[in-house]
Design a protein around this motif. Sequence first.
Motif, PDB file in Angstrom:
ATOM      1  N   LEU A 195       0.966  -1.172  -0.195  1.00 32.32           N
ATOM      2  CA  LEU A 195      -0.012   0.092   0.046  1.00 32.32           C
ATOM      3  C   LEU A 195       0.823   1.232   0.055  1.00 32.32           C
ATOM      4  CD1 LEU A 195      -2.955  -0.945   2.385  1.00 32.32           C
ATOM      5  CD2 LEU A 195      -2.964  -0.693  -0.090  1.00 32.32           C
ATOM      6  N   LEU A 196       1.903   1.255   0.662  1.00 30.64           N
ATOM      7  CA  LEU A 196       2.858   2.288   0.878  1.00 30.64           C
ATOM      8  C   LEU A 196       3.478   2.676  -0.464  1.00 30.64           C
ATOM      9  CD1 LEU A 196       4.578   1.935   4.310  1.00 30.64           C
ATOM     10  CD2 LEU A 196       2.830   3.613   3.676  1.00 30.64           C
ATOM     11  N   GLN A 197       3.754   1.406  -1.241  1.00 31.26           N
ATOM     12  CA  GLN A 197       4.284   1.596  -2.577  1.00 31.26           C
ATOM     13  C   GLN A 197       3.450   2.180  -3.565  1.00 31.26           C
ATOM     14  OE1 GLN A 197       5.276  -1.996  -5.542  1.00 31.26           O
ATOM     15  NE2 GLN A 197       7.286  -1.721  -4.130  1.00 31.26           N
ATOM     16  N   HIS A 198       2.073   2.000  -3.290  1.00 28.92           N
ATOM     17  CA  HIS A 198       1.158   2.500  -4.151  1.00 28.92           C
ATOM     18  C   HIS A 198       0.316   3.867  -3.957  1.00 28.92           C
ATOM     19  CE1 HIS A 198       1.350  -1.473  -5.942  1.00 28.92           C
ATOM     20  NE2 HIS A 198       1.030  -1.010  -7.104  1.00 28.92           N
ATOM     21  N   SER A 203      -0.590  -6.276 -11.133  1.00 27.30           N
ATOM     22  CA  SER A 203      -0.906  -5.461 -12.351  1.00 27.30           C
ATOM     23  C   SER A 203      -0.985  -3.982 -11.977  1.00 27.30           C
ATOM     24  CB  SER A 203      -2.543  -5.878 -12.653  1.00 27.30           C
ATOM     25  OG  SER A 203      -3.468  -5.280 -11.598  1.00 27.30           O
ATOM     26  N   GLY A 204      -0.730  -3.838 -10.850  1.00 30.23           N
ATOM     27  CA  GLY A 204      -0.656  -2.155 -10.297  1.00 30.23           C
ATOM     28  C   GLY A 204      -1.905  -1.422 -10.088  1.00 30.23           C
ATOM     29  N   HIS A 205      -3.132  -2.378 -10.152  1.00 36.56           N
ATOM     30  CA  HIS A 205      -4.307  -1.649 -10.028  1.00 36.56           C
ATOM     31  C   HIS A 205      -4.691  -2.005  -8.458  1.00 36.56           C
ATOM     32  CE1 HIS A 205      -8.397  -0.620 -10.652  1.00 36.56           C
ATOM     33  NE2 HIS A 205      -8.811  -1.823 -10.011  1.00 36.56           N
ATOM     34  N   VAL A 206      -4.276  -1.186  -7.787  1.00 35.44           N
ATOM     35  CA  VAL A 206      -4.568  -1.435  -6.359  1.00 35.44           C
ATOM     36  C   VAL A 206      -5.581  -0.184  -5.786  1.00 35.44           C
ATOM     37  CG1 VAL A 206      -3.407  -1.414  -3.886  1.00 35.44           C
ATOM     38  CG2 VAL A 206      -2.521  -2.421  -5.861  1.00 35.44           C
ATOM     39  N   VAL A 207      -6.576  -0.746  -5.330  1.00 34.25           N
ATOM     40  CA  VAL A 207      -7.883   0.375  -4.850  1.00 34.25           C
ATOM     41  C   VAL A 207      -7.984   0.066  -3.499  1.00 34.25           C
ATOM     42  CG1 VAL A 207      -9.964   1.379  -5.363  1.00 34.25           C
ATOM     43  CG2 VAL A 207      -8.840   0.460  -6.993  1.00 34.25           C
ATOM     44  N   LEU A 208      -8.176   0.990  -2.673  1.00 39.01           N
ATOM     45  CA  LEU A 208      -8.079   0.669  -1.116  1.00 39.01           C
ATOM     46  C   LEU A 208      -9.309  -0.074  -0.783  1.00 39.01           C
ATOM     47  CD1 LEU A 208      -6.789   0.699   1.828  1.00 39.01           C
ATOM     48  CD2 LEU A 208      -7.858   3.323   2.002  1.00 39.01           C
ATOM     49  N   TRP A 209     -10.588   0.463  -1.315  1.00 44.30           N
ATOM     50  CA  TRP A 209     -11.666  -0.143  -0.841  1.00 44.30           C
ATOM     51  C   TRP A 209     -11.899  -1.569  -1.393  1.00 44.30           C
ATOM     52  CZ3 TRP A 209     -15.171  -2.430  -3.807  1.00 44.30           C
ATOM     53  CH2 TRP A 209     -15.358  -2.256  -5.195  1.00 44.30           C
ATOM     54  N   GLU A 210     -11.182  -2.071  -2.124  1.00 46.69           N
ATOM     55  CA  GLU A 210     -11.148  -3.563  -2.595  1.00 46.69           C
ATOM     56  C   GLU A 210     -10.337  -4.292  -1.955  1.00 46.69           C
ATOM     57  OE1 GLU A 210     -10.059  -3.072  -6.795  1.00 46.69           O
ATOM     58  OE2 GLU A 210     -11.899  -2.514  -7.586  1.00 46.69           O
ATOM     59  N   ALA A 231       8.707 -12.427   4.547  1.00 47.73           N
ATOM     60  CA  ALA A 231       8.247 -11.475   3.753  1.00 47.73           C
ATOM     61  C   ALA A 231       8.972 -10.342   3.361  1.00 47.73           C
ATOM     62  CB  ALA A 231       6.837 -11.186   4.717  1.00 47.73           C
ATOM     63  N   GLY A 232       9.843  -9.905   4.263  1.00 42.24           N
ATOM     64  CA  GLY A 232      10.805  -8.823   4.248  1.00 42.24           C
ATOM     65  C   GLY A 232      11.738  -8.961   2.909  1.00 42.24           C
ATOM     66  N   MET A 233      11.987 -10.253   2.918  1.00 36.20           N
ATOM     67  CA  MET A 233      13.018 -10.779   1.935  1.00 36.20           C
ATOM     68  C   MET A 233      12.393 -10.763   0.508  1.00 36.20           C
ATOM     69  SD  MET A 233      15.285 -13.823   3.652  1.00 36.20           S
ATOM     70  CE  MET A 233      16.242 -14.140   1.974  1.00 36.20           C
ATOM     71  N   LEU A 234      11.151 -11.425   0.373  1.00 35.58           N
ATOM     72  CA  LEU A 234      10.500 -11.270  -0.821  1.00 35.58           C
ATOM     73  C   LEU A 234      10.086  -9.903  -1.343  1.00 35.58           C
ATOM     74  CD1 LEU A 234       8.044 -14.441  -0.039  1.00 35.58           C
ATOM     75  CD2 LEU A 234      10.018 -14.281  -1.766  1.00 35.58           C
ATOM     76  N   VAL A 235       9.892  -9.062  -0.392  1.00 38.17           N
ATOM     77  CA  VAL A 235       9.464  -7.634  -1.003  1.00 38.17           C
ATOM     78  C   VAL A 235      10.706  -7.065  -1.320  1.00 38.17           C
ATOM     79  CG1 VAL A 235       8.880  -5.298   0.175  1.00 38.17           C
ATOM     80  CG2 VAL A 235       7.471  -7.238   0.633  1.00 38.17           C
TER      81      VAL A 235
END
Length: 479
Positions: free
Chosen positions: A89-92, A150-157, A209-213
Amino acid sequence: MSKEGPRGSGEERERAGDSTGGSSPGAGPGEPRRPQDSAGGSGALDPGPNESRRPRGGIWSRDFGLFFSARAVAKLGDTMLPVALAAGLLQHGYGAGAVGLAMAASVACFAGLVIFGGVFADRFNTRLLMIGADVTRLFTQSLAAAMFFSGHVVLWEICVIGAVNGAAAALFQPGVASTVPRLAADVQAANGAIRVAESVAQLAGPAVAGMLVAFASPGVVFAAHAGTYGLSALCLLLLRLPPAQPGTEAIRGSGFRADLVEGWREFRSRTWLWGVIAIWCVLMIAAWGPAVPLIATQVVQEHGPRAYGLINSALGLGTVIGGVFALRLRPRRMLRAGAVALFGFSLFPATVGAGFGVEWMAAGAVVAGAGMSFWGVMWATSIQTQVPRDVLNRIHAYDVAGSLAMTPVGQALAGPAAGVFGTRHVLLAGGVTTVLVAAALLSVPAIRGLIRVDSTVPVPRRSPDKSSSNREPAHRGSH
């Protein structure tokens, strides 16, 4: 969601031997309950026609191994999720408030629906409910992974996905309580083993998770998280529950509402049960709730994020140690022993509030984690061995709801309280509150006097026409 039908269909098939599924209150006041009391005082347990399919001796059977693996891999995925959610979420372009909202959507749905999930778990096939919940979360987390890829990140979704995950967890969690005693003769050892595995997973999850990110993307973490639910569902699909033991057959209610009311009546009829939950709420509000955000803030500001990571790891190590102790120690009064261990948790907020060095804070976190973990095993085992099986899922749901409900209250009050009294004073107060809570648990006769039940013969179902004042046998603790 897949299910085998209402109570009397799926569960009855398990009781009849379907491989795809499934105390005498005669002790006088103050007398401990002996295993032979369950067999009418004969000194020998009636094996019954299905005894050969029931767990004997230790805990490590094929089926318990599958359930153990399902819990461990699911916990690994759950501890990876906060890292993926925050980073993604921070990335987007979203802020910390959006991260909190997305997490709150899941917690709120879980807390609000878990009591109803307990009723479903007692009315339907619990194994298939758990599989259905895992498959649902496999789908939702795969969808989230696709959104981040896909880069399509909507908060409510993302919040809707979190809410669906919370609802699925509310259907899954109650069934855990009744599954453990059906798979392992030694319920305490089984709970201890699961606690150790979950603690190790909790240590490894954020790091993975940190390594994967860092080396891939948040979408990869969501995909991995979805995969853990797939593995959990596969383990549960391969699982073969033994038939329910004689005396655990459900008494048919007149409907969902009647079962809900019956669950509440059974819950409030046990002084040791609701007494622990009531006292525990104080701990959640005054100690655990504020400790999570305030310790993070205080340690990071004074010593940096590495120090906070070290203290969190120390807390995780402590939970492993506590689980190992719970595998070996067999206290006769389990809740009393657990309450004594709980005194150790006071060191977690107190060492930070007192301004000790990082090494002392880490040492306090180890002791705190061990105490909390040992208490957790004693508490879970007490519920699973003292409560009739046909209401166990509903009772466990009340336990989870009561334990969880006050944590957000404590977290919400942490900031204002720190602003008025200071962060260190609030944390020191949390340490003092923990000591008082442990002492309060020991002060209630029904809690400290509860005698362990080691027999694999289940607690009998009491007649529904008895008043709630007569529902708690004397052996469950002196009043």
